[in-house]
Scaffold this active site. Structure first.
Site, PDB file in Angstrom:
ATOM      1  N   THR A  88       0.986  -1.190   0.065  1.00 43.94           N
ATOM      2  CA  THR A  88       0.034  -0.132   0.104  1.00 43.94           C
ATOM      3  C   THR A  88       0.975   1.188  -0.077  1.00 43.94           C
ATOM      4  O   THR A  88       1.742   1.502   0.877  1.00 43.94           O
ATOM      5  CB  THR A  88      -0.945   0.021   1.384  1.00 43.94           C
ATOM      6  N   CYS A 120      -3.089  -1.208   9.216  1.00 40.53           N
ATOM      7  CA  CYS A 120      -3.393  -0.796   7.695  1.00 40.53           C
ATOM      8  C   CYS A 120      -4.347   0.387   8.055  1.00 40.53           C
ATOM      9  O   CYS A 120      -3.875   1.466   7.644  1.00 40.53           O
ATOM     10  CB  CYS A 120      -4.370  -1.964   7.022  1.00 40.53           C
ATOM     11  N   LYS A 133      -3.045   3.864   9.594  1.00 40.88           N
ATOM     12  CA  LYS A 133      -1.730   4.547   8.764  1.00 40.88           C
ATOM     13  C   LYS A 133      -2.044   4.799   7.544  1.00 40.88           C
ATOM     14  O   LYS A 133      -1.601   5.713   7.128  1.00 40.88           O
ATOM     15  CB  LYS A 133      -0.585   3.622   9.089  1.00 40.88           C
ATOM     16  N   ARG A 155      -0.972  -4.431  16.652  1.00 38.32           N
ATOM     17  CA  ARG A 155      -0.742  -3.009  16.116  1.00 38.32           C
ATOM     18  C   ARG A 155      -2.025  -1.983  16.466  1.00 38.32           C
ATOM     19  O   ARG A 155      -2.751  -2.379  15.801  1.00 38.32           O
ATOM     20  CB  ARG A 155      -0.125  -3.315  14.744  1.00 38.32           C
TER      21      ARG A 155
END
Length: 450
Positions: free
Chosen positions: A135, A277, A280, A347
């Protein structure tokens, strides 16, 4: 889909490399080998490569360990730390290197992607296709193409395409083998043909294919994540309104979801999104839009991010309210640590964010998660941990559901009541049946519910 085929279909005998064997790369390498291709997985982390080569998946993902074992046994999958070996081996190279948030900035950190591409390109002496799956901000492919052509001995005979991934943790194998769409961002018919050949086993099952330019392909992923994040934060914003007005956000979400223009998916109120994902990616999207001079077009994503962060603080307030207004000395059983069920990924996990905030406010917090305990202990050593939901709930003043694992949904509230000090539960995911818990004598609370 037949995942046990022994040869690629339609004579597409390309050898594939997968650069980066994190969550995306390891899954992609294993699945492409399962589809019948010769695959070489590459990573600079020797320990990770050794574990994968030994049949050990370094993270939790249902179905992947079994598929890895079969791929290794077939001889179609192997791993290396050498990008030079990968350059010599592969016809199509998938770039799956991570793009974390840059320290001190909303921007994506592309250093690892650039380093991997440049090192790979230096070893490319023949025509090949490099396919980005990471990404990245829009415009990255164009810049990387120039870098690649400048260092590759094959020059512009090497092409770069973009094929964004849309994996959901916990469902990654199925999302790879049976995706709801494939996006090919290409600059030539040759690159399109190569991608169609490589993904033929998937396309032949009826998967839609969108062929577009690289910049649009780059935008598809971040735009999709921005939309999903917005939908999640929208219903959590409505939860705030419901709390202020006495309305019920669960009923509101149900009514909205029945509108076919809106749909019910990602419309569940609660702690919001986390993981590696969405948070961020929307920040990097805002940063890139500012660079392009169109920051105002996606400025709303800043509020989306803010709502998401506020949900965590509101959950702490809800637990404090259940505890009588003061968290000092309150024993809290925290059910969940991973950012979502069927994953050990912590995360930016809302669950651990809330648990840590409760601890800082003076509560004694004990955490249990079915698979994320080792990661949680390593990252949050100040918290206490238990061996089961009933273990951490023993003697608790408040139980708080933070990750909606099925085993937590299925807990018998009457049985759990026998071990707690006080039957009070805060449902951070709107995953429990309030009537069932009320009937068992519990005080039940959830964000946005009266």
């Amino acid at each position: 889909m037949n995942t046990g085929c022994t040869e690629p279909v339609d004579g597409a005998a390309h050898k594939l490399t997968v650069i980066g064997t994190g969550y995306l790369g390891a899954t992609h390498a294993v699945c492409m080998a399962a589809l019948g291709y010769q695959v070489l997985g590459v990573d600079v982390d020797a320990n990770k490569i050794e574990r994968l080569a030994a049949g050990e998946v370094p993270f939790f993902e249902p179905g992947l360990p079994e598929l890895l074992a079969k791929a290794l046994d077939s001889g179609r999958l192997r791993f290396t730390t050498s990008l030079a070996e990968a350059a010599d081996f592969g016809d199509v190279h998938f770039l799956c290197v991570g793009t974390p948030q840059r320290a001190g900035s909303y921007a994506a950190d592309l250093r690892h992607v650039e380093a991997a591409l440049i090192t790979l390109a230096r070893g490319l002496h023949r025509r090949a296709l490099v396919v980005g799956k990471s990404t990245v901000p829009v415009g990255t492919a164009a810049r990387l193409t120039d870098l690649m052509h400048a260092v590759s001995p094959a020059g512009d005979a090497v092409e770069l395409a973009w094929n964004p991934e849309f994996l959901r943790e916990g469902f990654a194998v199925d999302d790879t083998m049976r995706p709801d769409r494939l996006v090919f961002g290409v600059s030539s018919r040759w690159a399109e043909r190569r991608l169609r050949e490589v993904f033929a086993p998937v396309v032949d099952q009826g998967c839609p294919v969108l062929v577009t330019d690289p910049q649009t392909a780059e935008l598809v992923k971040v735009a999709a994540n921005g939309f999903l994040a917005t939908k999640i934060s929208y219903i959590n914003a409505m939860a705030e309104v419901c709390e202020a007005s006495g309305a019920d956000v669960y009923d509101l979400a149900t009514a909205l979801g029945l509108d076919e223009r809106i749909g019910s998916r990602f419309l569940r109120p609660g702690l919001g999104f986390g993981g590696g994902c969405l948070p961020k990616d929307i920040r990097a999207f805002m940063h890139r839009a500012e660079e392009l001079g169109v920051g105002r077009a996606v400025a709303f994503l800043g509020e989306v991010d803010g709502i998401n962060q506020r949900s965590r603080g509101r959950m702490v307030d809800l637990v404090r309210e259940l505890a009588g207004g003061d968290l000092r000395g309150v024993r809290v059983a925290a059910l969940g640590a991973a950012f979502k069920p069927n994953s050990d990924d912590i995360r930016d996990a809302p669950a651990l964010d809330v648990a840590s905030a409760l601890h800082r406010a003076g509560a004694r917090v004990r955490v249990f998660d079915p698979v994320a305990m080792a990661n949680a202990r390593s990252a949050y050593p100040a918290l206490e941990y238990g061996d089961s939901a009933f273990d951490v709930a023993t003697g608790a003043d408040v139980v708080v559901l933070l990750t909606e694992w099925s085993q937590f949904r299925e807990i018998d509230p009457a049985a759990l009541r026998t071990v707690v000090a006080r039957p009070r539960i805060a449902d951070g995911r709107h995953a429990l049946d309030p009537a069932r818990w009320h009937a068992a004598g519990w005080e039940y609370r959830a964000l946005g519910r009266p």
